[in-house]
Design a protein around this motif. Structure first.
Motif, short mmCIF file in Angstrom:
data_model
loop_
_atom_site.label_atom_id
_atom_site.label_comp_id
_atom_site.label_asym_id
_atom_site.label_seq_id
_atom_site.Cartn_x
_atom_site.Cartn_y
_atom_site.Cartn_z
N GLU A 173 0.84 -1.21 0.00
CA GLU A 173 0.00 0.00 0.00
C GLU A 173 0.87 1.26 0.00
OE1 GLU A 173 -3.24 0.31 -0.50
OE2 GLU A 173 -3.14 -1.85 -0.83
N ARG A 174 1.98 1.19 0.74
CA ARG A 174 2.91 2.33 0.76
C ARG A 174 3.52 2.52 -0.63
NH1 ARG A 174 4.18 7.23 1.54
NH2 ARG A 174 6.36 7.66 2.04
N CYS A 176 2.12 1.83 -3.48
CA CYS A 176 1.09 2.43 -4.33
C CYS A 176 0.98 3.93 -4.09
CB CYS A 176 -0.26 1.75 -4.08
SG CYS A 176 -0.30 0.01 -4.53
N GLU A 177 1.11 4.33 -2.83
CA GLU A 177 1.07 5.76 -2.51
C GLU A 177 2.25 6.49 -3.14
OE1 GLU A 177 1.03 5.94 1.72
OE2 GLU A 177 -0.90 4.91 1.91
#
Length: 391
Positions: A173-174, A176-177
């Motif tokens: 998720e990090r 993707c950010e």
């Protein structure tokens, strides 16, 4: 390899006390063959010194000089060179036992093998996009995060990746950010070397990102959609996988089964394209299929040398090139058929290009002999489109 002996070796290790030597493995983060080798070695109960060649590229020349090979992993029992993962798995029981005893009973000479300096105060560079000064640093951050995920979610034998589990990871998720930050990159300021490293790293990361989010393509139509629609917004423009490979890195050439060039004359992305196709990129781009070259990280510094090393490694592998001296035949990866224009356009120019980019090896000598005979047949190996997804 007769790994039935492993439990005996482990018991021997537990009963005989302190181990004097070590096993040294030169590897690359995220390399399935490296993971499988280290898993097998771990069962022996011996100390394993894992040297990440991606983190310490300054050791490449020394290791190649020692082994005569540019592939990973390269494995040493003390100072005895075993070879790669295949060589390890094929060791005979008595040879394995001899090597285990060597490591147990004799110290390795500290100067015999190249090792990195103490790493306590070393840094891999910025850890966040906010700390990155430009495209090269941002792509390296993204790339390193993906490789850590890729390594973490490999199966124990190094052959499969649990993309489903990866998709649930906070680290993913990090990533993707951080990928969103690509839209602020200034592409027109990149040098040729920075452009090569940036777009190779981004392509490989985008393939993994696409596999996690959409699943791996399993047929021709799905692959077409995957490479033409999976994209990042970079520097204010959308770049698909096709755009990156054929538009930017191949100097705006038509791709496989493409009727038109990726960028029209009025397309602003054309300004980013390399002036000419760079054939070495074909040994650095990984499309997610088993037939692709291994995943590695590339940096602008010494990028041409890194790409030549990748080419040598690919050509040394029998998935890339097989020379049959008796039949006067050279069997090549389909990559050379699909992108023949990048390698000169004719069989003669293609084979001479391959010869020029091979490392010194028996295979190169065989190819030189076949070329000298003047009677050569070129054929192409089946391409392994299977994915390494475990779901």
């Amino acid at each position: 390899m007769a790994w039935g002996m492993v439990s005996d070796a482990r018991k021997m290790g537990e009963s005989e006390g302190r181990v004097l030597g070590r096993v040294t493995v030169y590897s690359v983060l995220g390399c399935p063959h490296c993971v499988q080798a280290k898993t097998s070695l771990g069962r022996l109960g011996l100390p394993v010194c894992d040297v990440d060649m991606g983190k310490h590229p300054e050791l490449r020349d020394s290791v190649k000089e020692l082994t005569g090979r540019s592939t990973v992993p390269q494995i040493f029992f003390n100072s005895v060179h075993i070879g790669g993962n295949d060589d390890l798995q094929e060791l005979l029981p008595e040879e394995l036992e001899r090597l285990v005893r060597l490591v147990r009973e004799e110290p390795v000479l500290s100067e015999a093998l190249p090792l990195p300096l103490a790493e306590e105060n070393q840094s891999d560079g910025p850890d966040t996009a906010e700390e990155a000064d430009g495209a090269a640093e941002l792509s390296a951050i993204l790339r390193n995060m993906i490789l850590k995920l890729f390594s973490e979610y490999l199966s124990s034998d190094g052959k499969c990746v649990d993309y489903k589990a990866m998709s649930l990871s906070p680290v993913f998720e990090r990533y993707c950010e951080l990928a969103v930050q690509l839209q602020r990159v200034e592409l027109l300021s990149l040098t040729r070397e920075e452009k090569l490293a940036f777009f190779i790293n981004i392509y490989n990361a985008l393939v993994i990102h696409g596999n996690v989010r959409m699943g791996a393509p399993t047929n021709t139509w799905q692959r077409y959609k995957f490479f033409n629609y999976v994209s990042y917004l970079i520097g204010g423009e959308v770049f698909t996988l096709q755009d990156i490979e054929n538009g930017v890195l191949r100097g705006n050439r038509k791709g496989v089964a493409q009727l038109l060039k990726p960028f029209s004359k009025t397309d602003p992305r054309l300004q980013v394209a390399l002036p000419d196709a760079e054939p070495l990129i074909h040994f650095a781009l990984n499309c997610g299929a088993m037939g692709c070259p291994p995943i590695k990280t590339y940096t602008p510094q010494d990028i041409d040398s890194q790409l030549r090393t990748a080419a040598e490694s690919f050509l040394e592998n029998d998935d890339g090139c097989v020379v049959d001296s008796e039949k006067g035949e050279v069997r090549l990866s389909q990559i050379f058929k699909w992108y023949k224009a990048d390698f000169g356009g004719t069989d003669e120019k293609l084979l001479n290009w391959i010869l020029e980019h091979m490392g010194d090896s028996p295979k190169r000598s065989s190819l030189q002999s076949v070329l000298s005979s003047g009677k050569i047949k070129v054929s192409y190996l089946p391409y392994d489109w299977s994915t390494n997804s475990s779901h």
